[in-house]
Design a protein around this motif. Structure first.
Motif, mmCIF file in Angstrom:
data_model
loop_
_atom_site.group_PDB
_atom_site.id
_atom_site.type_symbol
_atom_site.label_atom_id
_atom_site.label_comp_id
_atom_site.label_asym_id
_atom_site.label_seq_id
_atom_site.Cartn_x
_atom_site.Cartn_y
_atom_site.Cartn_z
ATOM 1 N N ARG A 1 -8.044 -12.380 13.298
ATOM 2 C CA ARG A 1 -7.242 -11.234 13.741
ATOM 3 C C ARG A 1 -6.197 -11.660 14.770
ATOM 4 N N LEU B 1 -3.443 -13.276 12.833
ATOM 5 C CA LEU B 1 -2.637 -12.275 12.119
ATOM 6 C C LEU B 1 -1.676 -11.566 13.081
ATOM 7 N N TRP C 1 -7.010 -5.460 12.117
ATOM 8 C CA TRP C 1 -8.306 -5.478 11.434
ATOM 9 C C TRP C 1 -8.115 -6.175 10.087
ATOM 10 N N ALA C 2 -9.083 -6.975 9.688
ATOM 11 C CA ALA C 2 -8.948 -7.707 8.419
ATOM 12 C C ALA C 2 -10.144 -7.443 7.517
ATOM 13 N N SER D 1 -6.301 -6.117 0.991
ATOM 14 C CA SER D 1 -5.957 -4.834 1.593
ATOM 15 C C SER D 1 -6.635 -3.695 0.840
ATOM 16 N N THR E 1 -0.741 -1.267 6.456
ATOM 17 C CA THR E 1 -1.592 -2.262 5.795
ATOM 18 C C THR E 1 -0.724 -3.343 5.164
ATOM 19 N N THR F 1 -1.058 -7.627 3.272
ATOM 20 C CA THR F 1 -1.941 -8.495 2.499
ATOM 21 C C THR F 1 -1.437 -9.930 2.499
ATOM 22 N N VAL G 1 -7.616 -11.670 1.298
ATOM 23 C CA VAL G 1 -7.487 -11.224 2.690
ATOM 24 C C VAL G 1 -6.359 -10.205 2.802
ATOM 25 N N TYR H 1 -5.081 -6.836 5.678
ATOM 26 C CA TYR H 1 -5.288 -6.450 7.073
ATOM 27 C C TYR H 1 -4.511 -5.184 7.391
ATOM 28 N N GLN I 1 -12.600 -16.510 6.240
ATOM 29 C CA GLN I 1 -11.926 -16.523 7.545
ATOM 30 C C GLN I 1 -11.228 -17.860 7.796
#
Ligand SMILES: *Cc1c(COP(=O)(O)O)cnc(C)c1O
Length: 359
Positions: A70, A73, A91-92, A96, A220, A222, A234, A236, A261
């Motif tokens: 996070r 990101l 938030w991930a 999406s 959102t 992606t 992934v 987010y 991750q």
């Protein structure tokens, strides 16, 4: 043999079909808006070593908060858009789509409605329905556009718990004017989700810049499209910290694997390399659109990595004609229209040659 009909399935799921583009083994696959450029050997090497390090610790659960990812990101979003976010605003999850699902779990549910402006990304409706949230379909205009006035009126009329905006919009490709997002934010009683899956392909400003003033706005994004990491799964969101708190109430514990991750963090460390293909893809998108026009087809102006084109008497027949020539595009169920992803130049050439044959 027991069939689906024999099972005590939820009534609202009876008769439904699973979502998904056909995963056919065509030589030229331009149907799911992936980035056609595979990871470089250098990135593959870094992924391999990062994953092998984590492999030695897989007896343990991953970081439930995915804090490192996070933070990375947030840093990427700052570099990309200039909007400064803290980790508490990011938030991930696994794509999406999972983020959207968590949003529907937290803010939708029985007795609540979600509203979208169609044609748009059909998963919005499906994910809402999966969370037992009633769907309200508002329509875009003739040219697939959406004005601030029309959007505001639909939201006032239906008072949905969740509004989905999609910018650039899939499958039409057009980005929303910032005034539309602001108009919706001005009247929406619930959360407003702006799905920016294709933001990196667009020159329009991101809704991220509105976050500071709008605590019920959720943006959102992606790593599946511009980032060329669809296989990693992934996605987010960026929103107020309270929205992230809401996600924690519905997420499964340890929802993001340690492998996911570390793969995502490694990819983010290569962000500039991964995004280098975006300009090339945009040029190819424009070349495809212009050439389709020269051939005599209609296209919708796109800020994404795909082009909606038509109009066909029967788009299903055209889809099959292209597939017979080795080119897989997407029939999104929009009468007369098909969607093609901008691929590598050679793939786009194959697509255009096939179109000339069937048109
Ligand atoms: C592809 C796409 C997504 C992304 O899905 P992921 O689950 O992140 O792979 C989300 N929204 C839209 C509009 C899309 O087209």
């Amino acid at each position: 043999m027991t069939t689906l009909e024999d099972l005590p399935l939820r009534e609202d799921l009876r008769g439904r079909q699973p979502y998904g583009a056909p995963q056919l083994d065509a030589p030229v696959r331009l149907n799911t808006n992936e980035n056609p450029h595979p990871p470089s050997p250098g990135l593959v090497a870094d992924l391999t070593s990062a994953i092998s390090e984590v492999a030695a610790t897989l007896n343990r659960y991953p970081d439930r908060e995915a804090a490192g990812l996070r933070a990375d990101l947030a840093e990427y979003l700052f570099a990309a858009t200039g909007v400064q976010l803290t980790i508490s605003q990011v938030w991930a999850a696994n794509g999406s789509n999972e983020v959207l699902s968590q949003l529907c779990q937290a803010f939708g549910g029985p007795g609540r409605t979600a509203l979208g402006f169609e044609p748009s990304y059909s998963m919005h409706q499906l994910i809402a329905s999966g969370a037992n949230t009633a769907w309200v379909s508002a329509q875009r205009g003739e040219d697939f556009g959406l004005t601030a006035e029309a959007a505001e009126q639909a939201v006032r009329e239906h008072e949905p718990a969740i509004v989905f905006l999609c910018s650039p919009n899939n499958p039409t490709g057009s980005a929303l004017d910032a005034r539309v997002v602001e108009a919706v934010l001005g009247v929406a009683p619930g959360v407003v989700v702006v799905d920016e899956a294709y933001a990196e392909f667009s020159t329009r400003p991101s809704a991220l810049s509105l976050l500071a003033e709008h605590p019920r706005l959720v943006v959102t994004r992606t790593m599946s499209k511009a980032f060329a990491m669809a296989g990693t799964r992934v996605g987010y969101l960026a929103a107020a910290p309270a929205v992230v708190d809401a996600m924690r109430l519905v997420r499964l514990p340890y929802h993001l694997s340690a492998l996911t991750q570390v793969a995502a963090c490694t990819a983010l460390a290569h962000a500039s390399e991964l995004l280098a293909s975006v300009e090339a893809v945009k040029l190819e998108r424009d070349r495809v659109a212009v050439t389709l026009g020269e051939i005599g087809l209609e296209t919708v102006e796109s800020d994404a990595n795909f082009v909606l084109f038509g109009r066909f008497q029967d788009q299903a027949v055209a889809w099959k004609g292209l597939l017979d020539r080795g080119v897989l595009v997407r029939d999104v169920g929009l009468p007369g229209w098909l969607r093609v992803t901008a691929g590598l130049p050679s793939e786009n050439d194959a697509f255009l040659a096939a179109i000339r044959e069937i048109w």
